[in-house]
Design a protein around this motif. Structure first.
Motif, PDB file in Angstrom:
ATOM      1  N   HIS A 137       0.832  -1.194   0.000  1.00  0.00           N
ATOM      2  CA  HIS A 137       0.000   0.000   0.000  1.00  0.00           C
ATOM      3  C   HIS A 137       0.871   1.251   0.000  1.00  0.00           C
ATOM      4  O   HIS A 137       1.964   1.258   0.555  1.00  0.00           O
ATOM      5  N   ILE A 138       0.343   2.295  -0.623  1.00  0.00           N
ATOM      6  CA  ILE A 138       1.038   3.583  -0.719  1.00  0.00           C
ATOM      7  C   ILE A 138       0.195   4.644  -0.023  1.00  0.00           C
ATOM      8  O   ILE A 138      -1.027   4.679  -0.172  1.00  0.00           O
ATOM      9  N   ILE A 139       0.866   5.512   0.736  1.00  0.00           N
ATOM     10  CA  ILE A 139       0.205   6.684   1.309  1.00  0.00           C
ATOM     11  C   ILE A 139       0.725   7.913   0.571  1.00  0.00           C
ATOM     12  O   ILE A 139       1.940   8.119   0.469  1.00  0.00           O
ATOM     13  N   ALA A 140      -0.195   8.714   0.050  1.00  0.00           N
ATOM     14  CA  ALA A 140       0.156   9.973  -0.623  1.00  0.00           C
ATOM     15  C   ALA A 140      -0.324  11.133   0.240  1.00  0.00           C
ATOM     16  O   ALA A 140      -1.292  11.003   1.002  1.00  0.00           O
ATOM     17  N   VAL A 141       0.330  12.265   0.105  1.00  0.00           N
ATOM     18  CA  VAL A 141       0.033  13.392   0.990  1.00  0.00           C
ATOM     19  C   VAL A 141      -1.112  14.271   0.476  1.00  0.00           C
ATOM     20  O   VAL A 141      -1.749  14.972   1.260  1.00  0.00           O
ATOM     21  N   VAL A 142      -1.387  14.239  -0.831  1.00  0.00           N
ATOM     22  CA  VAL A 142      -2.502  14.991  -1.415  1.00  0.00           C
ATOM     23  C   VAL A 142      -3.072  14.228  -2.599  1.00  0.00           C
ATOM     24  O   VAL A 142      -2.424  13.335  -3.146  1.00  0.00           O
ATOM     25  N   GLU A 143      -4.286  14.600  -3.003  1.00  0.00           N
ATOM     26  CA  GLU A 143      -4.928  13.943  -4.140  1.00  0.00           C
ATOM     27  C   GLU A 143      -4.096  14.083  -5.408  1.00  0.00           C
ATOM     28  O   GLU A 143      -4.044  13.169  -6.234  1.00  0.00           O
ATOM     29  N   GLU A 144      -3.458  15.233  -5.566  1.00  0.00           N
ATOM     30  CA  GLU A 144      -2.647  15.466  -6.768  1.00  0.00           C
ATOM     31  C   GLU A 144      -1.482  14.484  -6.846  1.00  0.00           C
ATOM     32  O   GLU A 144      -1.098  14.051  -7.937  1.00  0.00           O
ATOM     33  N   MET A 145      -0.909  14.124  -5.698  1.00  0.00           N
ATOM     34  CA  MET A 145       0.157  13.127  -5.698  1.00  0.00           C
ATOM     35  C   MET A 145      -0.393  11.756  -6.065  1.00  0.00           C
ATOM     36  O   MET A 145       0.241  11.007  -6.829  1.00  0.00           O
ATOM     37  N   LYS A 146      -1.549  11.425  -5.557  1.00  0.00           N
ATOM     38  CA  LYS A 146      -2.172  10.145  -5.901  1.00  0.00           C
ATOM     39  C   LYS A 146      -2.389  10.044  -7.409  1.00  0.00           C
ATOM     40  O   LYS A 146      -2.067   9.012  -8.023  1.00  0.00           O
ATOM     41  N   GLU A 147      -2.903  11.095  -8.002  1.00  0.00           N
ATOM     42  CA  GLU A 147      -3.139  11.102  -9.444  1.00  0.00           C
ATOM     43  C   GLU A 147      -1.832  10.937 -10.219  1.00  0.00           C
ATOM     44  O   GLU A 147      -1.787  10.219 -11.226  1.00  0.00           O
ATOM     45  N   ARG A 148      -0.779  11.603  -9.747  1.00  0.00           N
ATOM     46  CA  ARG A 148       0.519  11.493 -10.430  1.00  0.00           C
ATOM     47  C   ARG A 148       1.057  10.071 -10.355  1.00  0.00           C
ATOM     48  O   ARG A 148       1.565   9.526 -11.352  1.00  0.00           O
ATOM     49  N   ILE A 149       0.956   9.456  -9.189  1.00  0.00           N
ATOM     50  CA  ILE A 149       1.465   8.098  -9.008  1.00  0.00           C
ATOM     51  C   ILE A 149       0.727   7.117  -9.916  1.00  0.00           C
ATOM     52  O   ILE A 149       1.339   6.258 -10.555  1.00  0.00           O
TER      53      ILE A 149
END
Length: 414
Positions: free
Chosen positions: A175-187
């Motif tokens: 599992h990955i934790i991202a700090v913002v939605e924009e980071m999630k989208e980039r990943i």
């Protein structure tokens, strides 16, 4: 090791930094410790206790750097093979002795070290990304003048090498934790992994932070009581946009003669010299003051004492996919906030209409927004009050954010 759903985990958090000084890690660790056994393996200062329990979190300060030079050498070793030798050496002992079943790894430099241990001992794995690390490397050192440092960064800390590493290692974690939605989208765009494998845990603040503001009685800017104070608190790196604010003050000072831009935070020699030169270049010496780092209680005092608190980040790959803690702290101060239009900042401020926004990197836009706030300060204060309400009673607080973290661990097998 296999766990049944909702069963209590024994978690080992890896942090190449100090604890409890790291705000994000502390909040996560303490929230998880309410339901799970939580250990944290981190760095020890000379006078630190090697082991202690802080708010149910078992702190293991087993990583020690003899000097700044040793830390630099190890950073280079990590950049060569992406393995931290000190963490790699001690992990087997801790995993066995503490019966660890989940590794929670903070940030990209420790990702491979953690993954090797997780694979060897059949542990569940969570990678917690605080920022776009590869993109940050493009920014962090751009103001440094030392030719040796510049060469080291070019060879070992270049963007393409670290971005390729991130794209590869991310796919190996449970599992990955991202700090913002924009980071999630980039990943998702970069790796094509399922969105179900990514949880956004943002840098929101605990609601009791508001009580600290209410208890503050001192006025930080005692020497500038009759001035319109615009404050920036944080790091002084090139991506922070301080250059935009300094240039913008030139125009602001013509409309608001008693304006004062206060820059508060740590700055090395190169950065301080760069900013001082900008102050002279734009002839704003009487309207800008640079403070050094301030203790936490003073930071709260600064935010509350300011007319406006600013986050003037420039727009780049790094700032477009991260968010600073101080955004949520400022909201709890009930003071007006001005941010640049980097995507995460703009989304939060615009969605809730709780502050003002200027065009990133544009001094003219910065100046216009400051002047607008000054002209109708009552309206700016009303927006700040709405921001406080949403940060305290709505979704923009750690009490709400932490529910997603707990849910992640409740469903870690899925």
């Amino acid at each position: 090791m296999q766990q049944n759903k909702y069963e209590k985990h024994t978690i080992l958090i890896l942090l190449d930094g100090f604890y409890p000084a790291d705000i994000r890690v502390r909040k996560e660790a303490e929230s998880l410790a309410e339901k799970h056994n939580v250990y944290i393996l981190c760095v020890r200062k000379n006078n630190d206790e090697q082991e202690e329990i802080i708010n149910k979190v078992s702190v293991l300060r087993k990583i020690h750097y003899k000097s700044f030079a040793e830390k630099g050498i190890i950073d280079i070793r990590i950049a060569i093979n992406f393995i931290h030798p000190k963490f790699h050496q001690i992990l087997p002992e801790i995993i066995k002795n503490k019966a660890i079943d989940v590794l929670h790894v903070h940030d990209l430099p420790l990702a491979k070290t953690g993954m090797l241990a997780a694979q060897k001992y059949n542990l569940k794995s969570v990678l917690d990304l605080h920022e776009n690390y590869a993109a940050a490397l493009l920014t962090w050192f751009s103001w440094r003048k030392n030719p040796i440092i510049r060469l080291k960064n070019k060879l070992f800390f270049n963007y393409n090498r670290w971005q390729n590493y991130e794209n590869n290692i991310i796919t190996k974690y449970d599992h990955i934790i991202a700090v913002v939605e924009e980071m999630k989208e980039r990943i998702i765009k970069d790796t094509s992994i399922s969105s179900k494998k990514i949880t956004v845990i943002t840098n929101s603040e605990k609601k009791d932070f508001a009580t600290i503001f209410s208890s503050v009685e001192n006025y930080f800017f005692k020497d500038f009581k009759n001035q319109f104070i615009i404050s920036y608190v944080g790091g002084f790196g090139p991506h922070r946009g301080l250059q935009t604010a300094i240039e913008g003050i030139q125009k602001v000072s013509k409309e608001i003669p008693n304006v004062l831009l206060a820059l508060i935070g740590p700055a090395n020699k190169d950065v301080k010299e760069y900013l001082e030169n900008l102050i002279d270049k734009f002839n704003v010496r009487e309207n800008v003051v640079i403070y050094g780092s301030q203790p936490f209680e003073k930071v709260v005092e600064i935010m509350k004492s300011s007319s406006i608190n600013i986050i003037p980040h420039i727009s780049n790959l790094h700032t477009e996919s991260t968010i600073p803690h101080k955004l949520f702290q400022i909201l709890l101060s009930k003071k007006p906030i001005l941010v640049s239009d980097c995507a995460p900042l703009k989304r939060i401020i615009k969605t809730h209409e709780i502050g003002s926004i200027f065009k990133a990197g544009k001094a003219e836009s910065f100046a216009e927004e400051v002047i607008n706030i000054h002209k109708d300060y009552e309206y700016a204060t009303k927006k700040a009050e709405i921001g406080f309400d949403i940060a305290f009673n709505g979704d923009l607080n750690w009490e709400q954010t932490s529910k997603k973290l707990i849910d992640l661990y409740d469903n870690l097998e899925n």
